[in-house]
Every structure is written in C-alpha cells, then in structure tokens.
Design a protein around this motif. Sequence first.
Motif, PDB file in Angstrom:
ATOM      1  N   PHE A  54      21.209  23.060 110.172  1.00  0.00           N
ATOM      2  CA  PHE A  54      21.323  21.966 108.644  1.00  0.00           C
ATOM      3  C   PHE A  54      21.616  21.172 108.756  1.00  0.00           C
ATOM      4  O   PHE A  54      21.939  20.158 109.893  1.00  0.00           O
ATOM      5  N   VAL A  61      24.501  24.234 101.090  1.00  0.00           N
ATOM      6  CA  VAL A  61      24.624  25.378 101.626  1.00  0.00           C
ATOM      7  C   VAL A  61      25.360  26.399 100.157  1.00  0.00           C
ATOM      8  O   VAL A  61      25.879  25.587  99.335  1.00  0.00           O
ATOM      9  N   ALA A  63      26.561  29.332 100.649  1.00  0.00           N
ATOM     10  CA  ALA A  63      26.718  30.456 101.695  1.00  0.00           C
ATOM     11  C   ALA A  63      26.974  30.228 102.697  1.00  0.00           C
ATOM     12  O   ALA A  63      26.238  30.290 103.007  1.00  0.00           O
ATOM     13  N   ARG A  64      28.362  31.026 103.475  1.00  0.00           N
ATOM     14  CA  ARG A  64      28.741  30.755 105.118  1.00  0.00           C
ATOM     15  C   ARG A  64      28.631  32.346 105.647  1.00  0.00           C
ATOM     16  O   ARG A  64      29.235  33.422 105.023  1.00  0.00           O
ATOM     17  N   VAL A  73      25.724  28.063 115.747  1.00  0.00           N
ATOM     18  CA  VAL A  73      26.793  27.450 114.348  1.00  0.00           C
ATOM     19  C   VAL A  73      26.032  25.947 113.993  1.00  0.00           C
ATOM     20  O   VAL A  73      25.107  25.715 114.779  1.00  0.00           O
ATOM     21  N   ASN A  74      26.159  26.316 112.949  1.00  0.00           N
ATOM     22  CA  ASN A  74      25.410  25.406 112.057  1.00  0.00           C
ATOM     23  C   ASN A  74      24.128  25.385 111.701  1.00  0.00           C
ATOM     24  O   ASN A  74      22.792  24.346 111.836  1.00  0.00           O
ATOM     25  N   GLU A  77      20.606  30.577 107.756  1.00  0.00           N
ATOM     26  CA  GLU A  77      20.323  31.843 108.170  1.00  0.00           C
ATOM     27  C   GLU A  77      19.578  32.886 107.017  1.00  0.00           C
ATOM     28  O   GLU A  77      18.775  33.404 107.849  1.00  0.00           O
ATOM     29  N   LYS A  97      21.443  30.136 103.688  1.00  0.00           N
ATOM     30  CA  LYS A  97      22.678  30.695 104.075  1.00  0.00           C
ATOM     31  C   LYS A  97      23.306  29.535 105.715  1.00  0.00           C
ATOM     32  O   LYS A  97      21.970  29.805 106.041  1.00  0.00           O
ATOM     33  N   VAL A  98      24.408  29.150 105.519  1.00  0.00           N
ATOM     34  CA  VAL A  98      24.601  28.675 106.871  1.00  0.00           C
ATOM     35  C   VAL A  98      25.239  29.443 107.799  1.00  0.00           C
ATOM     36  O   VAL A  98      26.566  30.136 107.604  1.00  0.00           O
ATOM     37  N   ARG A  99      24.947  28.981 109.159  1.00  0.00           N
ATOM     38  CA  ARG A  99      25.735  30.059 110.064  1.00  0.00           C
ATOM     39  C   ARG A  99      27.316  28.966 110.727  1.00  0.00           C
ATOM     40  O   ARG A  99      26.613  28.133 110.788  1.00  0.00           O
ATOM     41  N   VAL A 100      27.944  30.219 110.533  1.00  0.00           N
ATOM     42  CA  VAL A 100      29.084  28.910 111.120  1.00  0.00           C
ATOM     43  C   VAL A 100      30.344  30.167 112.244  1.00  0.00           C
ATOM     44  O   VAL A 100      30.157  30.822 112.406  1.00  0.00           O
ATOM     45  N   HIS A 101      31.267  29.051 112.217  1.00  0.00           N
ATOM     46  CA  HIS A 101      31.708  29.786 113.312  1.00  0.00           C
ATOM     47  C   HIS A 101      33.118  31.458 112.966  1.00  0.00           C
ATOM     48  O   HIS A 101      33.421  31.061 111.844  1.00  0.00           O
TER      49      HIS A 101
END
Length: 102
Positions: A54, A61, A63-64, A73-74, A77, A97-101
Amino acid sequence: MTTDDAGTTPIADRIDDLITAADVAAEGEERTGIIDRLAGMGVERVTAQVGTPFDPTLHRVVARVPAPREADVNTIEQTVRAGWRHRGHMIRYVEVKVRVHR
C-alpha cells in the motif's frame, strides 16, 4: 461543463469528462480509445497489482480485509477503482482493498 471566454471547454473539464467516460466504458475498443485520448493529454490510468505494498501517495483505502499471512499485511488485495495521474500528479487516487492484521 463550463467554457472559457473563447467559448472552448477548459482542458480540466475535458479530462474529467474523458475519465468519467473511461470509468463507465466496457473493456475493449471503446475504453482503449478513451484511454489513448487521455494519454495524448498526458493523463495515464493507474491501477494497483495484487500483493504490492500500500502506498498512500497512490492509493486510497476503501475497504480492509484480513491478511491470510503476516507477510501480506499492508498489501493490496484488490483495485476497486482505477486512479489517474497527469504528468506525475495524481488526479484521482487508486481505490483499493488493503490487507490488515486479523
């Protein structure tokens, strides 16, 4: 749409109209033609590849989603909506859309 004193449409309005047209055009010849016209004005379409980091200077962003692994992470997606850049300056950020914890 507005016009200037000479009765012509300002370049910013034409670019905005073409970007809108590119957003709604179906994939194929029509969209390619619009993107080519924008390229002739120095405007390029920007997307984000899945798995790339990202970057807040390019991405917004919207959506997460949970990251499948810590290493993801970060990262991106999915691109939700393409962005646009004019001569190195972002006109519209890439919506992602970003991947998060988890």
